[in-house]
Design an enzyme around this catalytic site. Structure first.
Site, PDB file in Angstrom:
ATOM      1  N   ASP A 104      69.851   9.799  22.678  1.00  0.00           N
ATOM      2  CA  ASP A 104      68.533  10.333  22.291  1.00  0.00           C
ATOM      3  C   ASP A 104      68.711  11.792  21.854  1.00  0.00           C
ATOM      4  O   ASP A 104      67.927  12.659  22.224  1.00  0.00           O
ATOM      5  CB  ASP A 104      67.517  10.198  23.418  1.00  0.00           C
ATOM      6  CG  ASP A 104      67.925  10.928  24.691  1.00  0.00           C
ATOM      7  OD1 ASP A 104      69.109  11.320  24.814  1.00  0.00           O
ATOM      8  OD2 ASP A 104      67.058  11.115  25.576  1.00  0.00           O
TER       9      ASP A 104
ATOM     10  N   ASP B 187      73.186  16.378  24.326  1.00  0.00           N
ATOM     11  CA  ASP B 187      73.624  15.234  23.523  1.00  0.00           C
ATOM     12  C   ASP B 187      74.489  15.687  22.353  1.00  0.00           C
ATOM     13  O   ASP B 187      75.498  15.049  22.028  1.00  0.00           O
ATOM     14  CB  ASP B 187      72.421  14.473  22.971  1.00  0.00           C
ATOM     15  CG  ASP B 187      71.606  13.771  24.030  1.00  0.00           C
ATOM     16  OD1 ASP B 187      71.698  12.545  24.143  1.00  0.00           O
ATOM     17  OD2 ASP B 187      70.853  14.462  24.748  1.00  0.00           O
TER      18      ASP B 187
ATOM     19  N   GLU C  15      65.740  10.308  37.768  1.00  0.00           N
ATOM     20  CA  GLU C  15      66.440  10.941  36.640  1.00  0.00           C
ATOM     21  C   GLU C  15      65.759  10.559  35.327  1.00  0.00           C
ATOM     22  O   GLU C  15      65.242   9.444  35.178  1.00  0.00           O
ATOM     23  CB  GLU C  15      67.914  10.498  36.672  1.00  0.00           C
ATOM     24  CG  GLU C  15      68.786  11.103  35.596  1.00  0.00           C
ATOM     25  CD  GLU C  15      68.744  10.295  34.308  1.00  0.00           C
ATOM     26  OE1 GLU C  15      68.878  10.905  33.230  1.00  0.00           O
ATOM     27  OE2 GLU C  15      68.578   9.059  34.377  1.00  0.00           O
TER      28      GLU C  15
ATOM     29  N   HIS D  40      74.904  17.552  31.137  1.00  0.00           N
ATOM     30  CA  HIS D  40      74.876  16.174  31.623  1.00  0.00           C
ATOM     31  C   HIS D  40      75.744  15.245  30.767  1.00  0.00           C
ATOM     32  O   HIS D  40      76.688  14.614  31.250  1.00  0.00           O
ATOM     33  CB  HIS D  40      73.444  15.624  31.596  1.00  0.00           C
ATOM     34  CG  HIS D  40      72.439  16.393  32.377  1.00  0.00           C
ATOM     35  ND1 HIS D  40      72.344  16.329  33.747  1.00  0.00           N
ATOM     36  CD2 HIS D  40      71.448  17.226  31.970  1.00  0.00           C
ATOM     37  CE1 HIS D  40      71.341  17.079  34.159  1.00  0.00           C
ATOM     38  NE2 HIS D  40      70.780  17.638  33.097  1.00  0.00           N
TER      39      HIS D  40
END
Length: 298
Positions: free
Chosen positions: A9, A16, A162, A233
């Site tokens: 995403d 990302d 999450e 992340h």
């Protein structure tokens, strides 16, 4: 060599884009394709193409995927910062292969060879499993940034839910219960790999167009969240295809507890010798950040 499909995403949280760059700049990884999920998947696809061009790669195809949640029963979150500062176009095109079709074809035509790296809500993956249930036996592994079990050293600091799971808990439940081999890279470890504004400035020091663009995206996300730090992340999930020893794991079975309310989607982990999920609990932060800097921001 790890052959992967990156399902993302990209465009909301800056991580990302960093994860995509890391995959492209790592010789241990062959990126077979990028699929986008959740919200304006066309904009996300254009963002991915921009990052790939800055990374020196324009040969990897990008396939837009599913816009809504699996059951069309939850509001899709769209921050409004997606693509900001990247000079991209919002192209409303439906002339290419759909992400779900690409995922199924790539995995089924290469049994045991393709790893699905999921760094967004799990809608595309769930839909692929519904359409082709044999996919769970043919995929090499699903490396998933998602979920949280709160069983590691920073458990008390973690939220119970999450983002990627709560965006589409029905899809997450289907994927976890599918029996596919999963490496769960959840908040238990990703919340241990924060970077600050000073770290961001240090990463920009190389002055390359890629480093400049990525650190501007990181800065923009910090500003959006009104804080002086952010978490890497998604890059951690990609990094584990390069150095799996960065983390320690325990084998578990995972169920997703959810209902009609929002937010919902608690990932409950139970130790199980027969579980299909390796859950990351601890991470070597310094080694990870060194790898990230050497590969992406050099």
């Amino acid at each position: 060599m790890n052959r992967i499909v990156l399902d993302t995403d990209i465009g909301t949280d800056s991580d990302d884009a960093v994860a995509l760059a890391l995959a492209l700049r790592s010789p241990e990884i062959k990126l077979e394709g990028v699929t986008t999920v959740y919200g304006n998947v066309q904009v996300r696809a254009e963002i991915a193409k921009k990052i790939m061009a800055l990374s020196g790669s324009s040969e990897v195809d990008v396939y837009p995927g599913i816009v809504q949640t699996l059951l069309h029963n939850r509001e899709v979150f769209w921050a409004g910062i997606e693509g900001k500062g990247l000079d991209i176009e919002d192209r409303d095109r439906n002339d290419g292969k759909h992400a779900v079709d690409f995922i199924i074809e790539t995995v089924m035509n290469n049994p045991g060879q393709i790893t699905l790296v999921t760094i967004g809500p799990l809608t595309n993956i769930a839909a692929a499993i519904i359409r082709e249930p044999r996919l769970v036996r043919h995929v090499k592994e699903i490396v998933m940034m998602g979920g949280v079990v709160r069983l590691g050293s920073i458990a008390a600091e973690l939220p119970p839910i999450e983002h990627n799971v709560k965006c589409d808990p029905e899809a997450a439940s289907l994927v976890f219960s599918s029996g596919a081999p999963i490496l769960m890279v959840g908040l238990d470890v990703t919340r241990q790999v924060a970077i600050t504004r000073q770290d961001k400035d240090d990463l920009a020091a190389s002055g390359t167009p890629l480093a400049f663009t990525l650190t501007k995206q990181i800065e923009g996300y910090m500003d959006y969240r009104k804080r002086d730090f952010t978490f890497m992340h998604d890059p951690l999930a990609v990094a584990l295809l390069i150095e799996r020893q960065l983390v320690t794991t325990r084998r578990m079975s995972i169920r997703v507890d959810y209902d009609h309310r929002h937010p919902t989607g608690i990932t409950v982990g139970e130790l199980s010798a027969d579980g299909n999920v390796e859950v990351c609990l601890e991470v070597d932060r310094e080694s990870f950040l060194t790898l990230l800097k050497e590969r992406v921001f050099c």
